[in-house]
Design a protein around this motif. Structure first.
Motif, PDB file in Angstrom:
ATOM      1  N   ALA A 126       1.434  -6.249  10.951  1.00  0.00           N
ATOM      2  CA  ALA A 126       1.236  -5.288  12.036  1.00  0.00           C
ATOM      3  C   ALA A 126       2.532  -5.112  12.823  1.00  0.00           C
ATOM      4  CB  ALA A 126       0.112  -5.736  12.962  1.00  0.00           C
ATOM      5  N   THR A 127       3.237  -6.203  13.072  1.00  0.00           N
ATOM      6  CA  THR A 127       4.501  -6.132  13.795  1.00  0.00           C
ATOM      7  C   THR A 127       5.548  -5.385  12.976  1.00  0.00           C
ATOM      8  OG1 THR A 127       4.010  -8.185  14.941  1.00  0.00           O
ATOM      9  CG2 THR A 127       6.305  -7.499  14.898  1.00  0.00           C
ATOM     10  N   ASP A 128       5.611  -5.665  11.663  1.00  0.00           N
ATOM     11  CA  ASP A 128       6.564  -4.964  10.802  1.00  0.00           C
ATOM     12  C   ASP A 128       6.304  -3.464  10.800  1.00  0.00           C
ATOM     13  OD1 ASP A 128       7.787  -7.318  10.135  1.00  0.00           O
ATOM     14  OD2 ASP A 128       6.903  -7.461   8.131  1.00  0.00           O
ATOM     15  N   ILE A 129       5.041  -3.070  10.702  1.00  0.00           N
ATOM     16  CA  ILE A 129       4.692  -1.657  10.715  1.00  0.00           C
ATOM     17  C   ILE A 129       5.110  -1.037  12.040  1.00  0.00           C
ATOM     18  CG2 ILE A 129       2.789   0.015  10.710  1.00  0.00           C
ATOM     19  CD1 ILE A 129       1.302  -1.917   8.811  1.00  0.00           C
ATOM     20  N   ALA A 130       4.785  -1.717  13.136  1.00  0.00           N
ATOM     21  CA  ALA A 130       5.119  -1.201  14.459  1.00  0.00           C
ATOM     22  C   ALA A 130       6.620  -1.119  14.665  1.00  0.00           C
ATOM     23  CB  ALA A 130       4.476  -2.072  15.533  1.00  0.00           C
ATOM     24  N   ASP A 131       7.343  -2.169  14.259  1.00  0.00           N
ATOM     25  CA  ASP A 131       8.786  -2.176  14.427  1.00  0.00           C
ATOM     26  C   ASP A 131       9.436  -1.047  13.641  1.00  0.00           C
ATOM     27  OD1 ASP A 131       8.585  -4.384  16.065  1.00  0.00           O
ATOM     28  OD2 ASP A 131       9.272  -5.812  14.557  1.00  0.00           O
ATOM     29  N   ALA A 132       8.982  -0.864  12.423  1.00  0.00           N
ATOM     30  CA  ALA A 132       9.581   0.159  11.562  1.00  0.00           C
ATOM     31  C   ALA A 132       9.316   1.568  12.074  1.00  0.00           C
ATOM     32  CB  ALA A 132       9.056   0.015  10.129  1.00  0.00           C
ATOM     33  N   SER A 133       8.183   1.735  12.746  1.00  0.00           N
ATOM     34  CA  SER A 133       7.838   3.082  13.209  1.00  0.00           C
ATOM     35  C   SER A 133       8.157   3.289  14.693  1.00  0.00           C
ATOM     36  CB  SER A 133       6.355   3.354  12.961  1.00  0.00           C
ATOM     37  OG  SER A 133       5.587   2.464  13.729  1.00  0.00           O
ATOM     38  N   GLY A 134       8.631   2.238  15.350  1.00  0.00           N
ATOM     39  CA  GLY A 134       8.995   2.369  16.751  1.00  0.00           C
ATOM     40  C   GLY A 134       7.830   2.256  17.711  1.00  0.00           C
ATOM     41  N   GLY A 135       6.678   1.817  17.240  1.00  0.00           N
ATOM     42  CA  GLY A 135       5.502   1.679  18.100  1.00  0.00           C
ATOM     43  C   GLY A 135       5.084   0.244  18.210  1.00  0.00           C
ATOM     44  N   ASP A 142       9.754   3.187   3.979  1.00  0.00           N
ATOM     45  CA  ASP A 142       8.495   3.552   4.614  1.00  0.00           C
ATOM     46  C   ASP A 142       8.330   2.801   5.932  1.00  0.00           C
ATOM     47  OD1 ASP A 142       7.491   5.386   2.798  1.00  0.00           O
ATOM     48  OD2 ASP A 142       6.410   3.885   1.628  1.00  0.00           O
ATOM     49  N   PRO A 143       8.376   3.497   7.054  1.00  0.00           N
ATOM     50  CA  PRO A 143       8.168   2.817   8.326  1.00  0.00           C
ATOM     51  C   PRO A 143       6.714   2.425   8.544  1.00  0.00           C
ATOM     52  CG  PRO A 143       8.554   5.153   8.685  1.00  0.00           C
ATOM     53  CD  PRO A 143       8.744   4.906   7.227  1.00  0.00           C
ATOM     54  N   ALA A 144       5.791   3.062   7.828  1.00  0.00           N
ATOM     55  CA  ALA A 144       4.365   2.745   7.932  1.00  0.00           C
ATOM     56  C   ALA A 144       3.705   3.175   6.626  1.00  0.00           C
ATOM     57  CB  ALA A 144       3.734   3.485   9.115  1.00  0.00           C
ATOM     58  N   PRO A 145       2.561   2.583   6.302  1.00  0.00           N
ATOM     59  CA  PRO A 145       1.854   2.996   5.084  1.00  0.00           C
ATOM     60  C   PRO A 145       1.526   4.488   5.115  1.00  0.00           C
ATOM     61  CG  PRO A 145       0.933   0.966   5.949  1.00  0.00           C
ATOM     62  CD  PRO A 145       1.871   1.492   6.985  1.00  0.00           C
ATOM     63  N   ARG A 146       1.507   5.092   3.922  1.00  0.00           N
ATOM     64  CA  ARG A 146       1.169   6.510   3.788  1.00  0.00           C
ATOM     65  C   ARG A 146      -0.051   6.659   2.897  1.00  0.00           C
ATOM     66  NH1 ARG A 146       4.673   9.221   0.627  1.00  0.00           N
ATOM     67  NH2 ARG A 146       5.615   7.304  -0.124  1.00  0.00           N
ATOM     68  N   VAL A 147      -0.845   7.679   3.174  1.00  0.00           N
ATOM     69  CA  VAL A 147      -1.974   8.032   2.320  1.00  0.00           C
ATOM     70  C   VAL A 147      -1.422   8.901   1.202  1.00  0.00           C
ATOM     71  CG1 VAL A 147      -4.169   9.271   2.193  1.00  0.00           C
ATOM     72  CG2 VAL A 147      -3.629   7.897   4.215  1.00  0.00           C
ATOM     73  N   ILE A 148      -1.546   8.416  -0.037  1.00  0.00           N
ATOM     74  CA  ILE A 148      -0.969   9.165  -1.160  1.00  0.00           C
ATOM     75  C   ILE A 148      -2.032   9.821  -2.039  1.00  0.00           C
ATOM     76  CG2 ILE A 148       1.179   7.888  -1.212  1.00  0.00           C
ATOM     77  CD1 ILE A 148      -0.034   6.346  -3.652  1.00  0.00           C
ATOM     78  N   ALA A 149      -3.289   9.465  -1.847  1.00  0.00           N
ATOM     79  CA  ALA A 149      -4.378  10.110  -2.588  1.00  0.00           C
ATOM     80  C   ALA A 149      -5.660   9.901  -1.809  1.00  0.00           C
ATOM     81  CB  ALA A 149      -4.508   9.520  -3.984  1.00  0.00           C
ATOM     82  N   ALA A 193      -9.503   6.441  -0.850  1.00  0.00           N
ATOM     83  CA  ALA A 193      -8.173   6.772  -0.358  1.00  0.00           C
ATOM     84  C   ALA A 193      -7.207   5.716  -0.887  1.00  0.00           C
ATOM     85  CB  ALA A 193      -8.145   6.803   1.164  1.00  0.00           C
ATOM     86  N   ALA A 194      -5.999   6.138  -1.191  1.00  0.00           N
ATOM     87  CA  ALA A 194      -4.977   5.220  -1.696  1.00  0.00           C
ATOM     88  C   ALA A 194      -3.797   5.220  -0.740  1.00  0.00           C
ATOM     89  CB  ALA A 194      -4.530   5.652  -3.089  1.00  0.00           C
ATOM     90  N   LEU A 195      -3.272   4.022  -0.495  1.00  0.00           N
ATOM     91  CA  LEU A 195      -2.122   3.849   0.389  1.00  0.00           C
ATOM     92  C   LEU A 195      -0.929   3.338  -0.396  1.00  0.00           C
ATOM     93  CD1 LEU A 195      -3.719   1.912   3.388  1.00  0.00           C
ATOM     94  CD2 LEU A 195      -3.091   4.321   3.311  1.00  0.00           C
ATOM     95  N   VAL A 196       0.254   3.649   0.088  1.00  0.00           N
ATOM     96  CA  VAL A 196       1.479   3.054  -0.422  1.00  0.00           C
ATOM     97  C   VAL A 196       2.261   2.546   0.791  1.00  0.00           C
ATOM     98  CG1 VAL A 196       2.835   5.201  -0.403  1.00  0.00           C
ATOM     99  CG2 VAL A 196       3.457   3.353  -1.964  1.00  0.00           C
ATOM    100  N   TYR A 197       2.873   1.354   0.617  1.00  0.00           N
ATOM    101  CA  TYR A 197       3.679   0.796   1.708  1.00  0.00           C
ATOM    102  C   TYR A 197       4.729  -0.129   1.119  1.00  0.00           C
ATOM    103  CZ  TYR A 197       4.964  -1.728   5.966  1.00  0.00           C
ATOM    104  OH  TYR A 197       5.659  -2.271   7.018  1.00  0.00           O
ATOM    105  N   ASP A 198       5.964   0.111   1.476  1.00  0.00           N
ATOM    106  CA  ASP A 198       7.071  -0.730   1.052  1.00  0.00           C
ATOM    107  C   ASP A 198       7.786  -1.193   2.305  1.00  0.00           C
ATOM    108  OD1 ASP A 198       9.217  -1.997  -0.091  1.00  0.00           O
ATOM    109  OD2 ASP A 198      10.069  -0.204  -1.004  1.00  0.00           O
ATOM    110  N   ALA A 199       7.461  -2.402   2.739  1.00  0.00           N
ATOM    111  CA  ALA A 199       8.023  -2.926   3.987  1.00  0.00           C
ATOM    112  C   ALA A 199       9.543  -3.052   3.920  1.00  0.00           C
ATOM    113  CB  ALA A 199       7.402  -4.282   4.311  1.00  0.00           C
ATOM    114  N   GLN A 200      10.098  -3.299   2.724  1.00  0.00           N
ATOM    115  CA  GLN A 200      11.545  -3.438   2.596  1.00  0.00           C
ATOM    116  C   GLN A 200      12.222  -2.100   2.277  1.00  0.00           C
ATOM    117  OE1 GLN A 200       9.502  -6.077   1.416  1.00  0.00           O
ATOM    118  NE2 GLN A 200      10.191  -7.085   3.270  1.00  0.00           N
ATOM    119  N   GLY A 201      11.443  -1.099   1.990  1.00  0.00           N
ATOM    120  CA  GLY A 201      11.992   0.208   1.623  1.00  0.00           C
ATOM    121  C   GLY A 201      12.141   1.119   2.820  1.00  0.00           C
TER     122      GLY A 201
END
Length: 121
Positions: A108-117, A20-27, A10-18
């Motif tokens: 983990a905090t950045d992911i949670a903050d960006a996604s509201g969780g 993307d509020p959380a990593p996505r599975v892209i493949a 599985a491949a993930l993409v994540y841009d904390a400054q972009g």
């Protein structure tokens, strides 16, 4: 070979400054498709982390879908591993363990903050 024993990837993409509020599975895929995902990642100079448990969890996430909050901590640890590799900290002495945990907590905090969780521990 049975599906249980076939290689999966599985491949993930994540841009904390972009955006993307959380990593996505892209493949993701099994067998030859998994081999191609890994091969292309390596050819592109991307890091490949082989953790069967993580791949198994990511295989359950729909393509182009953000990872669920239950995976934030595990993926944050993966991103912290990548950060250590990129910064050369994988050769750091034992004191690097606290710094690695700090990076994991921040991611983990950045992911949670960006996604509201909240990150799950």
């Amino acid at each position: 070979m049975s599906r249980k024993h076939r290689r999966s990837a599985a491949a993930l993409v994540y841009d904390a400054q972009g955006n993307d509020p959380a990593p996505r599975v892209i493949a993701k895929g099994y067998g030859m498709l998994a081999e191609m995902i890994v091969q292309r990642a390596k050819e592109a100079g991307l890091y490949v982390h082989e953790a069967p448990e993580m791949v198994s969890l990511l295989m359950q996430v729909d393509l182009d879908t953000r990872i669920p909050p239950q995976l934030y901590q595990a993926v944050a640890e993966l991103l912290a591993w990548l950060h250590r590799l990129e910064s050369g900290a994988e050769h750091a002495p034992e004191s690097g363990v606290a710094a690695a945990q700090d990076v994991t907590d921040v991611v983990a905090t950045d992911i949670a903050d960006a996604s509201g969780g909240a990150p799950r521990r």
